[in-house]
Each structure stands twice: as C-alpha cells, then as structure tokens.
Design a protein around this motif. Sequence first.
Motif, mmCIF file in Angstrom:
data_model
loop_
_atom_site.group_PDB
_atom_site.id
_atom_site.type_symbol
_atom_site.label_atom_id
_atom_site.label_comp_id
_atom_site.label_asym_id
_atom_site.label_seq_id
_atom_site.Cartn_x
_atom_site.Cartn_y
_atom_site.Cartn_z
ATOM 1 N N GLY A 9 0.818 -1.198 0.000
ATOM 2 C CA GLY A 9 0.000 0.000 0.000
ATOM 3 C C GLY A 9 0.857 1.255 0.000
ATOM 4 O O GLY A 9 2.076 1.206 0.136
ATOM 5 N N GLY A 10 0.196 2.392 -0.172
ATOM 6 C CA GLY A 10 0.915 3.654 -0.173
ATOM 7 C C GLY A 10 0.071 4.780 -0.711
ATOM 8 O O GLY A 10 -1.145 4.642 -0.882
ATOM 9 N N LEU A 11 0.734 5.891 -0.983
ATOM 10 C CA LEU A 11 0.093 7.081 -1.530
ATOM 11 C C LEU A 11 0.431 7.186 -3.017
ATOM 12 O O LEU A 11 1.608 7.118 -3.395
ATOM 13 C CB LEU A 11 0.585 8.317 -0.776
ATOM 14 N N VAL A 12 -0.599 7.375 -3.826
ATOM 15 C CA VAL A 12 -0.396 7.467 -5.269
ATOM 16 C C VAL A 12 -1.360 8.498 -5.837
ATOM 17 O O VAL A 12 -2.446 8.715 -5.264
ATOM 18 C CB VAL A 12 -0.585 6.081 -5.927
ATOM 19 N N GLN A 13 -0.968 9.109 -6.923
ATOM 20 C CA GLN A 13 -1.862 10.069 -7.573
ATOM 21 C C GLN A 13 -2.902 9.331 -8.406
ATOM 22 O O GLN A 13 -2.678 8.194 -8.856
ATOM 23 C CB GLN A 13 -1.065 11.010 -8.463
ATOM 24 N N ALA A 14 -4.023 9.981 -8.621
ATOM 25 C CA ALA A 14 -5.063 9.411 -9.480
ATOM 26 C C ALA A 14 -4.477 9.064 -10.845
ATOM 27 O O ALA A 14 -3.690 9.824 -11.410
ATOM 28 C CB ALA A 14 -6.212 10.399 -9.625
ATOM 29 N N GLY A 15 -4.860 7.890 -11.337
ATOM 30 C CA GLY A 15 -4.325 7.387 -12.589
ATOM 31 C C GLY A 15 -3.111 6.503 -12.429
ATOM 32 O O GLY A 15 -2.693 5.848 -13.390
ATOM 33 N N GLY A 16 -2.560 6.474 -11.237
ATOM 34 C CA GLY A 16 -1.382 5.678 -10.972
ATOM 35 C C GLY A 16 -1.702 4.224 -10.671
ATOM 36 O O GLY A 16 -2.862 3.792 -10.747
ATOM 37 N N SER A 17 -0.662 3.488 -10.304
ATOM 38 C CA SER A 17 -0.787 2.048 -10.070
ATOM 39 C C SER A 17 -0.103 1.654 -8.766
ATOM 40 O O SER A 17 0.851 2.305 -8.320
ATOM 41 C CB SER A 17 -0.148 1.257 -11.211
ATOM 42 N N LEU A 18 -0.609 0.586 -8.184
ATOM 43 C CA LEU A 18 0.013 -0.062 -7.045
ATOM 44 C C LEU A 18 -0.189 -1.562 -7.184
ATOM 45 O O LEU A 18 -1.179 -2.004 -7.789
ATOM 46 C CB LEU A 18 -0.613 0.391 -5.722
ATOM 47 N N ARG A 19 0.709 -2.324 -6.596
ATOM 48 C CA ARG A 19 0.517 -3.768 -6.529
ATOM 49 C C ARG A 19 0.568 -4.197 -5.068
ATOM 50 O O ARG A 19 1.584 -4.016 -4.394
ATOM 51 C CB ARG A 19 1.578 -4.542 -7.314
ATOM 52 N N LEU A 20 -0.532 -4.735 -4.618
ATOM 53 C CA LEU A 20 -0.617 -5.252 -3.257
ATOM 54 C C LEU A 20 -0.225 -6.724 -3.246
ATOM 55 O O LEU A 20 -0.494 -7.458 -4.198
ATOM 56 C CB LEU A 20 -2.024 -5.097 -2.698
ATOM 57 N N SER A 21 0.378 -7.135 -2.150
ATOM 58 C CA SER A 21 0.742 -8.531 -1.954
ATOM 59 C C SER A 21 0.090 -9.059 -0.682
ATOM 60 O O SER A 21 -0.040 -8.322 0.300
ATOM 61 C CB SER A 21 2.257 -8.691 -1.837
ATOM 62 N N CYS A 22 -0.279 -10.316 -0.726
ATOM 63 C CA CYS A 22 -0.820 -11.006 0.446
ATOM 64 C C CYS A 22 -0.013 -12.290 0.609
ATOM 65 O O CYS A 22 -0.221 -13.253 -0.127
ATOM 66 C CB CYS A 22 -2.289 -11.307 0.253
ATOM 67 N N ALA A 23 0.915 -12.282 1.539
ATOM 68 C CA ALA A 23 1.748 -13.449 1.796
ATOM 69 C C ALA A 23 1.064 -14.319 2.837
ATOM 70 O O ALA A 23 0.702 -13.829 3.911
ATOM 71 C CB ALA A 23 3.127 -13.013 2.274
ATOM 72 N N VAL A 24 0.876 -15.586 2.507
ATOM 73 C CA VAL A 24 0.153 -16.482 3.412
ATOM 74 C C VAL A 24 1.089 -17.550 3.949
ATOM 75 O O VAL A 24 2.068 -17.940 3.298
ATOM 76 C CB VAL A 24 -1.059 -17.118 2.713
ATOM 77 N N SER A 25 0.792 -18.042 5.128
ATOM 78 C CA SER A 25 1.524 -19.142 5.734
ATOM 79 C C SER A 25 0.565 -19.950 6.586
ATOM 80 O O SER A 25 -0.479 -19.451 7.011
ATOM 81 C CB SER A 25 2.697 -18.619 6.574
ATOM 82 N N GLY A 26 0.955 -21.210 6.818
ATOM 83 C CA GLY A 26 0.137 -22.071 7.656
ATOM 84 C C GLY A 26 -0.904 -22.872 6.902
ATOM 85 O O GLY A 26 -1.630 -23.666 7.513
ATOM 86 N N PHE A 27 -1.019 -22.666 5.602
ATOM 87 C CA PHE A 27 -1.928 -23.478 4.795
ATOM 88 C C PHE A 27 -1.462 -23.472 3.347
ATOM 89 O O PHE A 27 -0.653 -22.645 2.941
ATOM 90 C CB PHE A 27 -3.371 -22.974 4.910
ATOM 91 N N THR A 28 -2.015 -24.423 2.584
ATOM 92 C CA THR A 28 -1.656 -24.538 1.169
ATOM 93 C C THR A 28 -2.529 -23.599 0.358
ATOM 94 O O THR A 28 -3.748 -23.752 0.325
ATOM 95 C CB THR A 28 -1.843 -25.991 0.688
ATOM 96 N N LEU A 29 -1.900 -22.683 -0.313
ATOM 97 C CA LEU A 29 -2.617 -21.610 -0.976
ATOM 98 C C LEU A 29 -3.646 -22.116 -1.981
ATOM 99 O O LEU A 29 -4.758 -21.586 -2.070
ATOM 100 C CB LEU A 29 -1.613 -20.679 -1.665
ATOM 101 N N ASP A 30 -3.312 -23.158 -2.724
ATOM 102 C CA ASP A 30 -4.192 -23.626 -3.790
ATOM 103 C C ASP A 30 -5.522 -24.167 -3.267
ATOM 104 O O ASP A 30 -6.469 -24.315 -4.044
ATOM 105 C CB ASP A 30 -3.494 -24.709 -4.612
ATOM 106 N N TYR A 31 -5.597 -24.482 -2.002
ATOM 107 C CA TYR A 31 -6.817 -25.051 -1.441
ATOM 108 C C TYR A 31 -7.707 -24.012 -0.764
ATOM 109 O O TYR A 31 -8.693 -24.357 -0.125
ATOM 110 C CB TYR A 31 -6.485 -26.168 -0.469
ATOM 111 N N TYR A 32 -7.311 -22.754 -0.899
ATOM 112 C CA TYR A 32 -8.073 -21.699 -0.253
ATOM 113 C C TYR A 32 -8.455 -20.633 -1.274
ATOM 114 O O TYR A 32 -7.678 -20.302 -2.172
ATOM 115 C CB TYR A 32 -7.244 -21.041 0.860
ATOM 116 N N ALA A 33 -9.654 -20.127 -1.113
ATOM 117 C CA ALA A 33 -10.057 -18.941 -1.865
ATOM 118 C C ALA A 33 -9.518 -17.721 -1.131
ATOM 119 O O ALA A 33 -9.661 -17.606 0.093
ATOM 120 C CB ALA A 33 -11.574 -18.868 -1.971
#
Length: 128
Positions: A9-33
């Motif tokens: 996350g962060g501060l960006v001007q209108a029209g700009g882009s950001l990429r959010l990440s969600c790092a998971v642990s404790g379970f297998t990602l493919d088995y979760y929505a």
Amino acid sequence: QVQLVESGGGLVQAGGSLRLSCAVSGFTLDYYAITWFRQAPGKPREEREGVSCISTRDGRTYYADSVKGRFTISRDSAKNTVYLQMNSLKPEDTAVYYCAARDYDSDYPFLAYEYDYWGQGTQVTVSS
C-alpha cells in the motif's frame, strides 16, 4: 498457525498504479479462496467491500463492478502469495485493503462473514 500479511500500500496520484501482496503461511494456498476486501474511510467494519477473489484449484477470478478492467488478481503458489495489481486508480479507491482466506469456493465470493482468516490490512491512498 495461519497468517496473512498484506503489503504494497501507499500514496499514489489518481491514474497511478500499485501492486498489493498477500503473503500467506500455515496453509496450502491452492486449497483456499483468497479475497481482497477494502474498508473506506469512515465506514464500519461491517461495510467492508469485496474487491476481487481468486478461487481454489481452478483459480477462477471475480471482480467487483467498481474495479473491473482496472484491477487484476493473481496467485503465485510457489511463493504462497496473492497479488492485486491496481491500475488507473481513483480517489474513491482510497481504503484499507485486507486479504482474507476461506477453504471453500462459493458463488458469493464477497460475503465477508464467510472468511475465517484475515490480514492486518494495508492503507491505499489515492490523491486527486
């Protein structure tokens, strides 16, 4: 121990882009929505808005109408991480963004109460 950690996350001007990440642990990602929700300033927790979801196994994706064509959700199982690429950002996208996980698929991916695990959130601010 199940854990989800958002970043990007962060501060960006209108029209700009950001990429959010969600790092998971404790379970297998493919088995979760995994779904991204957002909570706009001044809105209560109960009004968190579903933004985008990637389902288990087949990786089907869902988007709220407000972000279709601008946001893209993806999953890197090797890194146990889900991404939300946000382009053409608008001031109304300003919110705290959360990722959440559940171990089944549903035709209603944006019902927040159905999610068992949540991250702590990351702030996205879009200036006009």
